[in-house]
Write a protein that holds these residues in place. Structure first.
Motif, PDB file in Angstrom:
ATOM      1  N   ASP A 201     -51.187 -14.626  57.375  1.00  0.00           N
ATOM      2  CA  ASP A 201     -51.546 -14.617  58.793  1.00  0.00           C
ATOM      3  C   ASP A 201     -52.766 -13.729  59.033  1.00  0.00           C
ATOM      4  N   SER A 202     -53.098 -13.534  60.279  1.00  0.00           N
ATOM      5  CA  SER A 202     -54.331 -12.824  60.635  1.00  0.00           C
ATOM      6  C   SER A 202     -54.312 -11.353  60.239  1.00  0.00           C
ATOM      7  N   CYS A 214     -43.997 -11.167  58.118  1.00  0.00           N
ATOM      8  CA  CYS A 214     -44.596 -10.821  56.823  1.00  0.00           C
ATOM      9  C   CYS A 214     -43.790  -9.737  56.118  1.00  0.00           C
TER      10      CYS A 214
END
Length: 301
Positions: A201-202, A214
Motif C-alpha cells: 500500500d501507500s 499491513c
C-alpha cells in the motif's frame, strides 16, 4: 500479581515456545549472519542442541529434545549447519534424513510435515528446501510441481492446498518450491505478479491478504516472491525500507506493527527483507532459502 502467579506465567510462556527452540536459535543466528555479526551468536554454538534434536526413529529433527520429528525443524537444523559450515554426517546419518524427507512426499505431489500426515504447501517448501541444502535431487518432481500449480487461485495467489484462500506466506512457499523444481512456467506469473503488487500500500508496507492491515514481515514473503519471479524492480524499495525502519523498537528488535512489541520472528524476517532490498552493510541474501549468499560448506557430504 503474586510471586506464584508470576512464576506460572513465565512457565506457561516457556512451554508455548519450548517445542520450536531450534527454529528460534536459527532466527537469532541468521540475523547475526545477515548483519555480518556472526561472532555475536555463532551457529556452531548450537551444534550440541542440533544433536539433541535428532529423533532416533527417523534421524530427522525435532524442535527441541523430546519432541517428534517435523520438516520445519529438520529444515532449521540444516539451515543452522549451513551457517556453521558443518556437515550433516557429523551429526547423524545423512541418507536416513533424506529417506525421511522423501517419505513426506505423497503420491499426489503434496507433502506432509510429520507422522500425522497433514499436507500443507508450507511443508512442501520445507521438504524441497531441505533436499536442496543437502544437494539431493527431488523425487516425484513433476507430481509436486503439478500439485503446487493447482494451488494457484483465480486471483493469482496461492493457498495451503488446492482451493484454499490465497495468502502471502503460502504464496512464497509455493513460488520458492516451484523455483526449486525449475517449474515456474507451470503457473500464471502475470496474474501472480499483479496479486503480489496489490499487497503493497501507500505506506510502503505489505499485507498478506486482501482487506488485511499491513504486517512488516510480509515485506519478506511478498518481496522474496517478487524477486524469485524476476520482478524485484516492482518493489517500492525506498518506501519499503522507510516503512520497515519505523518498526524497530528501542531494544533493537522489530515489531509487526508500530504499536506492538518486538519479537524474534518479525525481527528475523524484517532484517531479511532489508537485506533483500540491499540495505547498507548487510550480507546479500538468497530469496529462496533466506540464507546469506556465500559459498557454503554444504551439509550434503
Amino acid at each position: 500479581m503474586s510471586d506464584s502467579e508470576e512464576s506460572d506465567e513465565i512457565h506457561w510462556k516457556d512451554c508455548m515456545f519450548e517445542h520450536m527452540l531450534l527454529t528460534g536459535v536459527f532466527f537469532g543466528s541468521n540475523i547475526c549472519a545477515i548483519l555480518k555479526r556472526e561472532a555475536a551468536l555463532p551457529a556452531a554454538l548450537f551444534i550440541p542442541l542440533i544433536k539433541e534434536c535428532v529423533c532416533v526413529s527417523s534421524n530427522a529433527f525435532s524442535g527441541n529434545k523430546g519432541y517428534g520429528a517435523h520438516v520445519l525443524y529438520t529444515y532449521s537444523a540444516l539451515q543452522l549447519l549451513y551457517l556453521a559450515q558443518k556437515k550433516l554426517d557429523d551429526i547423524c546419518e545423512r541418507q536416513n534424513v533424506i529417506n525421511w524427507l522423501e517419505s513426506r512426499i505423497q503420491p499426489d505431489g503434496s507433502c506432509t510435515g510429520d507422522e500425522f500426515n497433514l499436507a500443507d504447501t508450507r511443508f512442501t517448501y520445507c521438504v524441497l528446501a531441505s533436499l536442496h541444502l543437502l544437494g539431493q535431487p527431488i523425487r516425484r518432481q513433476q507430481n509436486i510441481s503439478n500439485y503446487i500449480a493447482r494451488c494457484q487461485n483465480d486471483d493469482g495467489g496461492f493457498g495451503m492446498s488446492p482451493g484454499s484462500e490465497s495468502h502471502g506466506g503460502q504464496t512464497f512457499c509455493c513460488i520458492a518450491s516451484l523455483s526449486l523444481c525449475d517449474a515456474l512456467e507451470l503457473v500464471d506469473l502475470e496474474r501472480l505478479h499483479e496479486w503480489l503488487l496489490e499487497r503493497q500500500d501507500s505506506s510502503g508496507g505489505f499485507n498478506g491478504r486482501p482487506g488485511k492491515t499491513c504486517d512488516a514481515c510480509y515485506a519478506w514473503w511478498i518481496g522474496a516472491s517478487l524477486c524469485i519471479i524476476g520482478k524485484r524492480p516492482s518493489i517500492k524499495k525506498h518506501a519499503t525500507i522507510s516503512y520497515l525502519l519505523e518498526h524497530q523498537r528501542a531494544n533493537g528488535g522489530f515489531s509487526p506493527t508500530t504499536s506492538s512489541a518486538a519479537d524474534l520472528f518479525h525481527t528475523h524476517f524484517i532484517v531479511a527483507a532489508l537485506a533483500l532490498l540491499e540495505y547498507p552493510d548487510m550480507q546479500p541474501i538468497d530469496p529462496v532459502t533466506c540464507l546469506p549468499l556465500r559459498e557454503p560448506s554444504n551439509p550434503s557430504s
